[in-house]
Design a protein around this motif. Structure first.
Motif, short mmCIF file in Angstrom:
data_model
loop_
_atom_site.label_atom_id
_atom_site.label_comp_id
_atom_site.label_asym_id
_atom_site.label_seq_id
_atom_site.Cartn_x
_atom_site.Cartn_y
_atom_site.Cartn_z
N GLY A 143 1.11 -1.24 -0.10
CA GLY A 143 -0.08 0.03 -0.13
C GLY A 143 0.91 0.91 -0.14
N LEU A 186 -14.80 -7.49 -0.50
CA LEU A 186 -14.02 -5.34 -1.34
C LEU A 186 -12.77 -4.79 -1.84
CD1 LEU A 186 -15.21 -2.25 -2.00
CD2 LEU A 186 -15.33 -2.26 0.52
N GLY A 187 -12.48 -5.81 -3.32
CA GLY A 187 -11.28 -5.66 -3.76
C GLY A 187 -10.87 -6.40 -4.65
N LEU A 188 -11.40 -7.60 -5.25
CA LEU A 188 -10.79 -8.91 -5.22
C LEU A 188 -9.35 -7.81 -6.34
CD1 LEU A 188 -11.66 -11.69 -5.35
CD2 LEU A 188 -12.46 -11.20 -8.06
N GLY A 189 -8.51 -8.19 -5.76
CA GLY A 189 -6.88 -7.88 -6.37
C GLY A 189 -6.06 -9.13 -5.96
N GLY A 210 -7.16 -10.08 -2.05
CA GLY A 210 -8.76 -10.39 -2.21
C GLY A 210 -8.73 -11.83 -2.84
N SER A 219 -15.95 -4.81 -6.73
CA SER A 219 -14.37 -3.81 -6.89
C SER A 219 -15.18 -2.92 -8.16
CB SER A 219 -13.21 -4.28 -7.39
OG SER A 219 -13.72 -5.18 -8.50
N ARG A 220 -14.08 -1.70 -8.84
CA ARG A 220 -14.77 -1.13 -9.78
C ARG A 220 -14.89 -1.57 -11.17
NH1 ARG A 220 -10.15 3.18 -8.65
NH2 ARG A 220 -9.16 0.78 -8.71
N ILE A 272 -10.41 -5.30 1.58
CA ILE A 272 -9.05 -5.57 1.27
C ILE A 272 -8.49 -4.24 -0.36
CG2 ILE A 272 -9.22 -7.99 0.07
CD1 ILE A 272 -6.33 -6.01 1.55
N GLY A 330 -9.70 7.52 -3.24
CA GLY A 330 -10.81 7.10 -4.04
C GLY A 330 -11.31 5.72 -3.52
N THR A 331 -10.83 5.57 -2.00
CA THR A 331 -11.47 4.36 -0.89
C THR A 331 -12.55 5.29 0.00
OG1 THR A 331 -9.53 3.29 -0.13
CG2 THR A 331 -10.66 2.26 -2.26
N LEU A 353 -15.45 4.18 2.05
CA LEU A 353 -16.54 3.13 1.56
C LEU A 353 -17.37 2.80 2.27
CD1 LEU A 353 -16.23 3.20 -1.97
CD2 LEU A 353 -14.94 0.99 -1.57
N ARG A 364 -6.92 -0.53 4.81
CA ARG A 364 -6.33 0.84 5.50
C ARG A 364 -7.84 1.46 6.44
NH1 ARG A 364 -1.68 -0.19 4.91
NH2 ARG A 364 -0.47 0.73 3.61
N VAL A 374 -6.74 -2.55 11.17
CA VAL A 374 -6.26 -0.94 10.76
C VAL A 374 -7.29 -0.42 11.03
CG1 VAL A 374 -4.72 -1.94 8.56
CG2 VAL A 374 -7.89 -1.48 8.46
N SER A 432 1.46 -8.99 7.88
CA SER A 432 1.77 -9.16 6.82
C SER A 432 3.34 -9.53 7.52
CB SER A 432 2.31 -7.88 5.91
OG SER A 432 2.99 -6.59 6.65
P1 NAP Z 1 -4.03 -4.82 -5.37
O1 NAP Z 1 -4.20 -6.01 -6.28
O2 NAP Z 1 -4.60 -3.55 -6.13
O3 NAP Z 1 -6.02 -5.26 -5.00
C1 NAP Z 1 -6.72 -3.74 -5.03
C2 NAP Z 1 -8.22 -4.17 -5.52
O4 NAP Z 1 -8.84 -3.37 -5.05
C3 NAP Z 1 -8.16 -4.10 -7.11
O5 NAP Z 1 -8.75 -5.30 -7.53
C4 NAP Z 1 -8.86 -3.22 -7.01
O6 NAP Z 1 -10.11 -3.44 -8.24
C5 NAP Z 1 -10.31 -2.84 -6.03
N1 NAP Z 1 -10.56 -1.29 -6.08
C6 NAP Z 1 -9.57 -0.73 -5.66
N2 NAP Z 1 -10.30 0.91 -5.83
C7 NAP Z 1 -11.80 0.58 -5.39
C8 NAP Z 1 -12.76 1.00 -5.36
N3 NAP Z 1 -12.60 2.54 -5.26
N4 NAP Z 1 -13.99 0.17 -4.99
C9 NAP Z 1 -13.75 -0.83 -4.98
N5 NAP Z 1 -13.10 -1.64 -5.25
C10 NAP Z 1 -11.61 -0.63 -5.68
O7 NAP Z 1 -3.83 -4.65 -4.28
P2 NAP Z 1 -3.33 -5.91 -3.37
O8 NAP Z 1 -2.08 -5.69 -3.22
O9 NAP Z 1 -4.36 -6.97 -3.13
O10 NAP Z 1 -3.90 -4.65 -1.90
C11 NAP Z 1 -4.69 -4.17 -1.46
C12 NAP Z 1 -4.59 -3.21 -0.60
O11 NAP Z 1 -4.15 -3.58 1.54
C13 NAP Z 1 -2.71 -2.58 -0.13
O12 NAP Z 1 -3.05 -1.10 -0.93
C14 NAP Z 1 -2.87 -2.03 1.64
O13 NAP Z 1 -3.80 -0.80 1.22
C15 NAP Z 1 -3.84 -3.64 2.04
N6 NAP Z 1 -2.67 -4.08 2.40
C16 NAP Z 1 -3.11 -4.23 3.83
C17 NAP Z 1 -2.13 -5.21 4.89
C18 NAP Z 1 -1.86 -4.65 6.41
O14 NAP Z 1 -1.63 -4.82 7.07
N7 NAP Z 1 -3.32 -4.61 6.99
C19 NAP Z 1 -1.02 -5.47 4.29
C20 NAP Z 1 -0.79 -5.69 2.59
C21 NAP Z 1 -1.86 -4.97 2.18
P3 NAP Z 1 -10.59 -2.18 -9.42
O15 NAP Z 1 -9.87 -1.13 -9.80
O16 NAP Z 1 -10.96 -2.93 -10.01
O17 NAP Z 1 -11.45 -1.37 -8.43
#
Ligand code: NAP
Ligand code: 8YV
Length: 316
Positions: free
Chosen positions: A75, A149-152, A155, A173-174, A200, A206-207, A210, A230, A255, A280
């Protein structure tokens, strides 16, 4: 030797590797970080930071010779990428190497909420088991509908880890993804349809909030909210009110809105499981993240390219 600024602390292993090629400066040791930047910023050519500390735009302005920023974490909402792109400075992060760990943390929170882990543990520790008898029944975590919420990257790892629990996975997700899970283009509708909502997405504007009161009400009194993204993604005050009034059943949170401050009203609730942003935070995963953070800057020093730029900087 190039001059490297560490904005937040780094592990001993990272520092040892950095020391081979860089002269290290530690902003977190400065009594007045802003004054330090004004005095020494021009000599800095590389920055390593983390998702929490980020880089203040004013600090970037104070480093006219900055060549790259490496973030120890995936992030990067605390880094102004528009500013970095406008200056031609690549920003890197640590995608993928932490997917499985953060997914395990999400699962840990889901299971702890469903199976009353904390209350049951306290029941044994307090002696209540012996004096008062068996603990109340908990709920099964199997066969639930889980909305991601956020299938990246992470997710998807969470969805994969839920397979043995026979979860029905749905997501919002979007953009619709090339997967077989049911897609909701409306978050409220998904919250209405699921038992567990796992946040996630990235943080940032942008979020922001949400997951608001409407979404929490839709998830409902038997619903569970898990946040490993976050704190800014969830309206924390609305969450506290929903949990306190029983409009939302349970929450598992890694978080928070203003870490490390966690509102007393949230800490006082019994229907929450709270973790100090450790998604992590295992030795193995942090070592992998640390190596990628260092490797990005070593590669830039060698040939001007980086390994894992954030998407906004991929073209630089
Ligand atoms: P990623 O692969 O970029 O996935 C993020 C997903 O969120 C994407 O599928 C995206 O899809 C979706 N998204 C983005 N904006 C959105 C919105 N406004 N509404 C709905 N969906 C939305 O990222 P990742 O590697 O999985 O990591 C995700 C996040 O996890 C990081 O950015 C970080 O904040 C958090 N994280 C937290 C920890 C912790 O220690 N708790 C550790 C690691 C990461 P679309 O683009 O299609 O919307
Ligand atoms: C780290 C994270 O705790 O990768 C992220 O986005 O939230 C965590 O892995 C954070 O980056 C601080 O190092």
């Amino acid at each position: 030797m190039a001059d490297l600024l560490l904005i937040g602390d780094a592990t001993d292993e990272m520092k040892a590797r950095f020391r081979e090629k860089f002269t290290i400066h530690t902003l977190y040791d400065a009594a007045d970080p802003a004054a330090w930047m004004t005095e020494h910023g021009t000599k800095i050519s590389y920055v390593a930071t983390n998702g929490h500390d980020g880089v203040k735009p004013a600090y970037v302005e104070a480093m006219p010779n900055l060549k790259a920023i490496s973030c120890y974490g995936v992030g990067y909402d605390s880094i102004d990428t528009a500013q970095a792109v406008s200056l031609g400075i690549p920003v890197t992060h640590t995608p993928n190497v932490l997917n499985a760990e953060v997914a395990s943390t999400a699962l840990l929170l889901i299971l702890a909420c469903y199976r009353n882990l904390l209350a049951d543990e306290a029941h044994v520790r307090s002696g209540d088991w012996e004096s008062k008898g068996n603990a109340p029944l908990s709920r099964s975590a199997d066969n639930q509908t889980v909305g991601i919420l956020g299938l990246g990257r992470i997710g998807q790892a969470i969805a994969d880890k839920l397979a043995p629990f026979n979860s029905k996975i749905v997501y919002h997700s979007r953009n619709k993804k090339p997967v077989d899970y049911t897609y909701y283009d409306n978050l409220n509708e998904m919250a209405q349809a699921c038992d567990v909502l796992v946040c996630i997405t990235p943080g940032g504007a942008g979020t922001h909030n949400l997951v608001n009161e409407e979404v929490l009400n839709a998830l409902g009194s038997k619903g569970t909210l898990i946040n490993v993204s976050r704190g800014s993604v969830v309206d924390e005050q609305a969450l506290i009110a929903a949990l306190a009034e029983g409009r939302l059943g349970w929450a598992g949170l890694d978080v928070f809105a203003t870490e490390p401050k966690v509102p007393a009203a949230l800490r006082a609730l019994s229907n929450v499981v709270l973790l100090p942003h450790v998604g992590s935070a295992t030795e193995e995963t942090r070592a992998a993240m640390g190596n990628l953070t260092v490797d990005n800057l070593l590669q830039h020093l060698k040939d001007g390219t980086v390994i894992s730029p954030v998407p906004e900087c991929a073209h630089l």
